[in-house]
Structure formats: structure tokens, C-alpha cells
Design an enzyme around this catalytic site. Structure first.
Site, PDB file in Angstrom:
ATOM      1  N   ALA A   5       4.316  -0.988  -4.445  1.00 25.67           N
ATOM      2  CA  ALA A   5       4.178  -0.702  -3.012  1.00 25.67           C
ATOM      3  C   ALA A   5       3.172   0.428  -2.824  1.00 25.67           C
ATOM      4  O   ALA A   5       3.193   1.416  -3.565  1.00 25.67           O
ATOM      5  CB  ALA A   5       5.533  -0.317  -2.432  1.00 25.67           C
ATOM      6  N   ARG A   6       2.292   0.262  -1.852  1.00 23.77           N
ATOM      7  CA  ARG A   6       1.290   1.277  -1.501  1.00 23.77           C
ATOM      8  C   ARG A   6       0.364   1.630  -2.672  1.00 23.77           C
ATOM      9  O   ARG A   6      -0.115   2.749  -2.776  1.00 23.77           O
ATOM     10  CB  ARG A   6       1.960   2.551  -0.974  1.00 23.77           C
ATOM     11  CG  ARG A   6       2.818   2.343   0.241  1.00 23.77           C
ATOM     12  CD  ARG A   6       1.959   1.991   1.419  1.00 23.77           C
ATOM     13  NE  ARG A   6       2.756   2.015   2.644  1.00 23.77           N
ATOM     14  CZ  ARG A   6       2.517   1.217   3.658  1.00 23.77           C
ATOM     15  NH1 ARG A   6       1.521   0.362   3.603  1.00 23.77           N
ATOM     16  NH2 ARG A   6       3.243   1.285   4.739  1.00 23.77           N
ATOM     17  N   GLY A  62      -2.534   0.072  -3.195  1.00 23.34           N
ATOM     18  CA  GLY A  62      -3.918  -0.184  -2.807  1.00 23.34           C
ATOM     19  C   GLY A  62      -4.346  -1.633  -2.927  1.00 23.34           C
ATOM     20  O   GLY A  62      -5.527  -1.946  -2.810  1.00 23.34           O
ATOM     21  N   LYS A  63      -3.389  -2.527  -3.131  1.00 29.10           N
ATOM     22  CA  LYS A  63      -3.710  -3.946  -3.316  1.00 29.10           C
ATOM     23  C   LYS A  63      -4.432  -4.534  -2.105  1.00 29.10           C
ATOM     24  O   LYS A  63      -5.496  -5.134  -2.244  1.00 29.10           O
ATOM     25  CB  LYS A  63      -2.428  -4.769  -3.563  1.00 29.10           C
ATOM     26  CG  LYS A  63      -1.591  -4.328  -4.715  1.00 29.10           C
ATOM     27  CD  LYS A  63      -0.290  -5.110  -4.810  1.00 29.10           C
ATOM     28  CE  LYS A  63       0.588  -5.033  -3.597  1.00 29.10           C
ATOM     29  NZ  LYS A  63       1.232  -3.748  -3.326  1.00 29.10           N
ATOM     30  N   ALA A 119      -1.539 -14.076   6.606  1.00 33.10           N
ATOM     31  CA  ALA A 119      -0.465 -13.082   6.616  1.00 33.10           C
ATOM     32  C   ALA A 119       0.876 -13.789   6.472  1.00 33.10           C
ATOM     33  O   ALA A 119       1.147 -14.756   7.182  1.00 33.10           O
ATOM     34  CB  ALA A 119      -0.510 -12.290   7.921  1.00 33.10           C
ATOM     35  N   HIS A 166      -2.102  -3.198   9.739  1.00 32.92           N
ATOM     36  CA  HIS A 166      -2.926  -4.141   8.978  1.00 32.92           C
ATOM     37  C   HIS A 166      -3.912  -4.865   9.898  1.00 32.92           C
ATOM     38  O   HIS A 166      -5.089  -5.002   9.561  1.00 32.92           O
ATOM     39  CB  HIS A 166      -2.052  -5.158   8.241  1.00 32.92           C
ATOM     40  CG  HIS A 166      -1.615  -4.711   6.894  1.00 32.92           C
ATOM     41  ND1 HIS A 166      -2.339  -4.953   5.758  1.00 32.92           N
ATOM     42  CD2 HIS A 166      -0.513  -4.024   6.492  1.00 32.92           C
ATOM     43  CE1 HIS A 166      -1.710  -4.448   4.708  1.00 32.92           C
ATOM     44  NE2 HIS A 166      -0.596  -3.875   5.128  1.00 32.92           N
TER      45      HIS A 166
END
Length: 180
Positions: free
Chosen positions: A12-13, A15-16, A35, A51
Site C-alpha cells: 500500500a502506498r 508508488g505503484k 478503475a 486518483h
């Protein structure tokens, strides 16, 4: 640009999504952003809004939290780059649609069926696809049955995509490590 399949994995978080979007800004001319999130609570609605705001206005967005491959196939927008963000939520959506009594094998099969449909669709596409997913198998064993079902489903899905991918990147603290 030749058709490629790129898998971006990380926590999680890590940078993907940012990495996928940066890649698409530099390489794609017509980008389709797929999405898979569902706005189920205030936190998720805020994340989705963030996003959306971060994406260029000329990108097309397809909200496809379930039956994703079919929805991509039906999408009329011509694209040379596709970002699917993310397999993590798609797998969760699949699991939550299954009966409470589902076995691990049945859950894995449901996830792999959708992944296989996506991979088949990619093979028919001229676009480069960037698939984003979390690596959840590096932490503690989940304490609940649902958590174990999910971790194993996602692990199998990630393995299937990684096997088919031309490139696999692991993101840690925003830094991409090439695995394949």
C-alpha cells in the site's frame, strides 16, 4: 509502440499507481484507465476523487469493478495504453461476490478465470497494458478465513499475471525494482 504487458507490484502506498501513470504519460498517446474500486465509504470516495484528479483530462476512464475483461472488450475508446488499477480490488470484489461457504479452490478459480480473460483480451490487443496489484503475501498470516481466502486468491492471480508479463516491477518507497 509494441504491445507489452507490465505488472507493477508493491505494498500500500508504495508508488505503484504513480509509476503506472508516469509511464503512460511518457509513452501513451491514447490512455484508457480501468478503475476497479467501489466507492463503499467516505475514505474510498476520497481516494477515488484523488486518483481522478491526478489523471490527465484527455485520458478515458472505464469504471469496471467486476466483469472487468468484458467491460474492457466492450469499451469503444481506441487506446494504445491501458492501466488497470487494480487487480487487488478486482480480486476483493470477486471474493465478496462469492458465497460465504466458498472453498479456497473455488475462490482461486473465480479469480483466475477473470485474470485469464484479461490476459486473453490483452493478447488480442495492440495496446501496452500496465496492471497494478498489491503484494500481500509478505506479511503476517491473516487471522480470519476471509483474509486467508483473499491473500491466496490474490497471490495466485499475481503469479498468473507475472508469468504472462513481459516486465514485472516491484515498487518499494516509490522505487521500482525490476523482477522480470
Amino acid at each position: 509502440m509494441a504491445r507489452r504487458l507490465i505488472l507493477l507490484l508493491g505494498g500500500a502506498r508504495s508508488g505503484k499507481s504513480h509509476h503506472a501513470e508516469t509511464w503512460a504519460r511518457g509513452h501513451g498517446e491514447r490512455v484508457l484507465f480501468v478503475a476497479t474500486a467501489r466507492a463503499t465509504d467516505a475514505d474510498m470516495r476520497a481516494r477515488i476523487a484523488d486518483h481522478r484528479a491526478s489523471r490527465p483530462p484527455d485520458w478515458q476512464t472505464l469504471e469496471a469493478p467486476s466483469d472487468t475483461a468484458r467491460q474492457i472488450a466492450a469499451c469503444p475508446f481506441e487506446h494504445d495504453t491501458l492501466i488497470l488499477d487494480c487487480i487487488t480490488l478486482l480480486t476483493s470484489n470477486i471474493l465478496l461476490g462469492l458465497p460465504d461457504s466458498v472453498s479456497q479452490q473455488e475462490a482461486n478459480t473465480a479469480a483466475l478465470c477473470e485474470v485469464d480473460r484479461l490476459l486473453e483480451l490483452h493478447q488480442c490487443s495492440a495496446a501496452t497494458w500496465l496492471l497494478v496489484s498489491n503484494e500481500v503475501g509478505m506479511g503476517v498470516v491473516p487471522p480470519t478465513r476471509l483474509g486467508v481466502l483473499y491473500r491466496d486468491m490474490l497471490g495466485r492471480a499475481n503469479q498468473r499475471v507475472a508469468e504472462a508479463a513481459d516486465e514485472v516491477l516491484l515498487l518499494v518507497a516509490g522505487i521500482a525494482w525490476r523482477l522480470k
